[in-house]
Design a protein around this motif. Structure first.
Motif, PDB file in Angstrom:
ATOM      1  N   ALA A  25       6.763  14.620  11.653  1.00  0.00           N
ATOM      2  CA  ALA A  25       7.657  14.470  10.696  1.00  0.00           C
ATOM      3  C   ALA A  25       8.153  12.988  10.268  1.00  0.00           C
ATOM      4  CB  ALA A  25       9.217  14.914  11.405  1.00  0.00           C
ATOM      5  N   ALA A  26       7.526  12.048  11.066  1.00  0.00           N
ATOM      6  CA  ALA A  26       7.709  10.642  10.914  1.00  0.00           C
ATOM      7  C   ALA A  26       6.773  10.221   9.919  1.00  0.00           C
ATOM      8  CB  ALA A  26       7.740   9.904  12.233  1.00  0.00           C
ATOM      9  N   PHE A  27       5.301  10.770  10.144  1.00  0.00           N
ATOM     10  CA  PHE A  27       4.305  10.536   9.259  1.00  0.00           C
ATOM     11  C   PHE A  27       4.742  11.250   7.965  1.00  0.00           C
ATOM     12  CE2 PHE A  27       0.271  11.869   7.810  1.00  0.00           C
ATOM     13  CZ  PHE A  27      -0.474  10.405   7.506  1.00  0.00           C
ATOM     14  N   SER A  28       5.511  12.383   7.962  1.00  0.00           N
ATOM     15  CA  SER A  28       5.421  12.934   6.537  1.00  0.00           C
ATOM     16  C   SER A  28       6.538  12.077   5.629  1.00  0.00           C
ATOM     17  CB  SER A  28       6.384  14.105   6.852  1.00  0.00           C
ATOM     18  OG  SER A  28       6.646  15.087   5.536  1.00  0.00           O
ATOM     19  N   GLY A  29       7.657  11.467   6.337  1.00  0.00           N
ATOM     20  CA  GLY A  29       8.486  10.307   5.740  1.00  0.00           C
ATOM     21  C   GLY A  29       7.789   9.350   5.308  1.00  0.00           C
ATOM     22  N   LEU A  30       6.820   8.804   6.032  1.00  0.00           N
ATOM     23  CA  LEU A  30       5.877   7.705   5.597  1.00  0.00           C
ATOM     24  C   LEU A  30       5.237   7.895   4.378  1.00  0.00           C
ATOM     25  CD1 LEU A  30       5.002   4.673   6.674  1.00  0.00           C
ATOM     26  CD2 LEU A  30       3.256   5.794   7.862  1.00  0.00           C
ATOM     27  N   VAL A  31       4.502   9.067   4.534  1.00  0.00           N
ATOM     28  CA  VAL A  31       3.582   9.586   3.063  1.00  0.00           C
ATOM     29  C   VAL A  31       4.624   9.740   1.894  1.00  0.00           C
ATOM     30  CG1 VAL A  31       2.287  11.213   2.217  1.00  0.00           C
ATOM     31  CG2 VAL A  31       1.881  10.358   4.691  1.00  0.00           C
ATOM     32  N   GLN A  32       5.762  10.245   2.136  1.00  0.00           N
ATOM     33  CA  GLN A  32       6.451  10.455   0.981  1.00  0.00           C
ATOM     34  C   GLN A  32       7.162   8.914   0.420  1.00  0.00           C
ATOM     35  OE1 GLN A  32       9.798  12.997   2.495  1.00  0.00           O
ATOM     36  NE2 GLN A  32       8.896  14.789   1.940  1.00  0.00           N
ATOM     37  N   SER A  33       7.477   8.334   1.325  1.00  0.00           N
ATOM     38  CA  SER A  33       7.711   6.864   0.873  1.00  0.00           C
ATOM     39  C   SER A  33       6.501   6.013   0.268  1.00  0.00           C
ATOM     40  CB  SER A  33       8.307   6.011   1.953  1.00  0.00           C
ATOM     41  OG  SER A  33       8.495   4.657   1.554  1.00  0.00           O
ATOM     42  N   LEU A  34       5.210   6.558   0.727  1.00  0.00           N
ATOM     43  CA  LEU A  34       4.023   5.747   0.086  1.00  0.00           C
ATOM     44  C   LEU A  34       3.864   6.328  -1.370  1.00  0.00           C
ATOM     45  CD1 LEU A  34       1.388   4.106   0.393  1.00  0.00           C
ATOM     46  CD2 LEU A  34       0.371   6.347   1.265  1.00  0.00           C
ATOM     47  N   VAL A  35       4.140   7.621  -1.416  1.00  0.00           N
ATOM     48  CA  VAL A  35       3.822   8.202  -2.779  1.00  0.00           C
ATOM     49  C   VAL A  35       4.939   7.804  -3.620  1.00  0.00           C
ATOM     50  CG1 VAL A  35       3.613  10.667  -3.889  1.00  0.00           C
ATOM     51  CG2 VAL A  35       2.443  10.229  -1.751  1.00  0.00           C
ATOM     52  N   ASN A  36       6.131   8.005  -3.290  1.00  0.00           N
ATOM     53  CA  ASN A  36       7.126   7.653  -4.132  1.00  0.00           C
ATOM     54  C   ASN A  36       7.605   6.401  -4.537  1.00  0.00           C
ATOM     55  OD1 ASN A  36       7.810  10.644  -4.167  1.00  0.00           O
ATOM     56  ND2 ASN A  36       9.283  10.655  -2.653  1.00  0.00           N
ATOM     57  N   ASP A  37       7.210   5.485  -3.591  1.00  0.00           N
ATOM     58  CA  ASP A  37       7.740   4.023  -3.774  1.00  0.00           C
ATOM     59  C   ASP A  37       6.581   3.178  -4.132  1.00  0.00           C
ATOM     60  OD1 ASP A  37      10.276   4.841  -3.188  1.00  0.00           O
ATOM     61  OD2 ASP A  37       9.965   4.347  -0.799  1.00  0.00           O
ATOM     62  N   ILE A  83       3.374  17.487  -9.192  1.00  0.00           N
ATOM     63  CA  ILE A  83       2.539  16.573  -9.103  1.00  0.00           C
ATOM     64  C   ILE A  83       2.722  15.640  -8.010  1.00  0.00           C
ATOM     65  CG2 ILE A  83       1.561  14.531 -10.367  1.00  0.00           C
ATOM     66  CD1 ILE A  83       1.792  16.014 -13.014  1.00  0.00           C
ATOM     67  N   THR A  84       3.971  15.086  -7.888  1.00  0.00           N
ATOM     68  CA  THR A  84       4.276  14.243  -6.658  1.00  0.00           C
ATOM     69  C   THR A  84       3.824  14.891  -5.421  1.00  0.00           C
ATOM     70  OG1 THR A  84       5.811  13.197  -8.051  1.00  0.00           O
ATOM     71  CG2 THR A  84       6.123  12.746  -5.674  1.00  0.00           C
ATOM     72  N   LEU A  85       4.299  16.398  -5.137  1.00  0.00           N
ATOM     73  CA  LEU A  85       3.974  17.036  -3.921  1.00  0.00           C
ATOM     74  C   LEU A  85       2.641  17.171  -3.842  1.00  0.00           C
ATOM     75  CD1 LEU A  85       6.855  19.324  -3.713  1.00  0.00           C
ATOM     76  CD2 LEU A  85       6.736  17.464  -2.476  1.00  0.00           C
ATOM     77  N   LEU A  86       1.739  17.236  -4.751  1.00  0.00           N
ATOM     78  CA  LEU A  86       0.400  17.594  -4.579  1.00  0.00           C
ATOM     79  C   LEU A  86      -0.212  16.088  -4.113  1.00  0.00           C
ATOM     80  CD1 LEU A  86      -2.081  19.352  -5.127  1.00  0.00           C
ATOM     81  CD2 LEU A  86      -2.298  18.453  -7.397  1.00  0.00           C
ATOM     82  N   ILE A  87       0.390  15.207  -4.575  1.00  0.00           N
ATOM     83  CA  ILE A  87      -0.364  13.771  -4.250  1.00  0.00           C
ATOM     84  C   ILE A  87       0.064  13.478  -2.775  1.00  0.00           C
ATOM     85  CG2 ILE A  87      -0.209  11.186  -4.514  1.00  0.00           C
ATOM     86  CD1 ILE A  87      -0.138  11.884  -7.514  1.00  0.00           C
ATOM     87  N   ASN A  88       1.332  14.152  -2.557  1.00  0.00           N
ATOM     88  CA  ASN A  88       1.664  13.877  -0.826  1.00  0.00           C
ATOM     89  C   ASN A  88       0.802  14.721   0.051  1.00  0.00           C
ATOM     90  OD1 ASN A  88       3.903  12.297  -1.144  1.00  0.00           O
ATOM     91  ND2 ASN A  88       5.246  14.201  -1.156  1.00  0.00           N
ATOM     92  N   PHE A  89       0.611  15.972  -0.444  1.00  0.00           N
ATOM     93  CA  PHE A  89      -0.476  16.951   0.148  1.00  0.00           C
ATOM     94  C   PHE A  89      -1.679  16.283   0.401  1.00  0.00           C
ATOM     95  CE2 PHE A  89      -3.760  20.065   0.153  1.00  0.00           C
ATOM     96  CZ  PHE A  89      -3.615  20.634   1.173  1.00  0.00           C
ATOM     97  N   LEU A  90      -2.178  15.790  -0.817  1.00  0.00           N
ATOM     98  CA  LEU A  90      -3.960  15.225  -0.718  1.00  0.00           C
ATOM     99  C   LEU A  90      -3.896  14.080   0.310  1.00  0.00           C
ATOM    100  CD1 LEU A  90      -4.631  15.447  -4.412  1.00  0.00           C
ATOM    101  CD2 LEU A  90      -5.546  16.938  -2.574  1.00  0.00           C
TER     102      LEU A  90
END
Length: 135
Positions: A25-37, A83-90
């Motif tokens: 869960a913490a890693f997911s938040g980190l990846v979301q921030s990396l992708v979005n920000d 597209i954003t979620l796809l980049i998160n997944f990749l």
């Protein structure tokens, strides 16, 4: 029943699973921030200032200025969010691939079976051959 539940809840595998879930869960938040920000603003800048989070196609009614208003107006195809979620997944899949690859390097590999039979089998063959010569 309480004792059984305590044994189940405190079993090593369950605690390991819980720790993995929390780290995930913490890693997911980190990846979301990396992708979005970080990644999406760079991609948006390269593509001429496009904000991917607001890309959509209005399927019903007149096009609205924002995605939120478009969703309120009716059926909306929000492909920018996809597209954003796809980049998160990749990114997550690539990081997990690297982790599994590193673990496989560290984990000792089983030795391949040699062509030579085990010593016990060799001794048994020799005994068989000696007994065959006696007859």
């Amino acid at each position: 029943m309480l004792k059984e539940f305590k044994e189940f809840a405190l079993r090593g595998n369950l605690i390991d699973l819980a720790i993995g879930f929390i780290i995930g869960a913490a890693f997911s938040g980190l990846v979301q921030s990396l992708v979005n920000d970080i990644i999406m603003p760079i991609v948006g800048r390269i593509t001429g200032g496009v904000d991917f989070s607001n890309l959509y196609i209005q399927l019903s009614g007149e096009p609205e200025p924002t995605l939120a208003l478009a969703r309120q107006a009716g059926a909306t195809l929000a492909y920018g969010n996809f597209i954003t979620l796809l980049i998160n997944f990749l990114i997550v899949a690539f990081v997990l691939f690297l982790i599994v690859k590193a673990v496989n390097k560290v984990t000792p590999k089983p030795k391949p079976a040699s062509d030579e039979p085990p010593k016990q089998e060799i001794l048994l063959r020799e005994i068989r051959d000696l007994l065959a010569k006696r007859q």
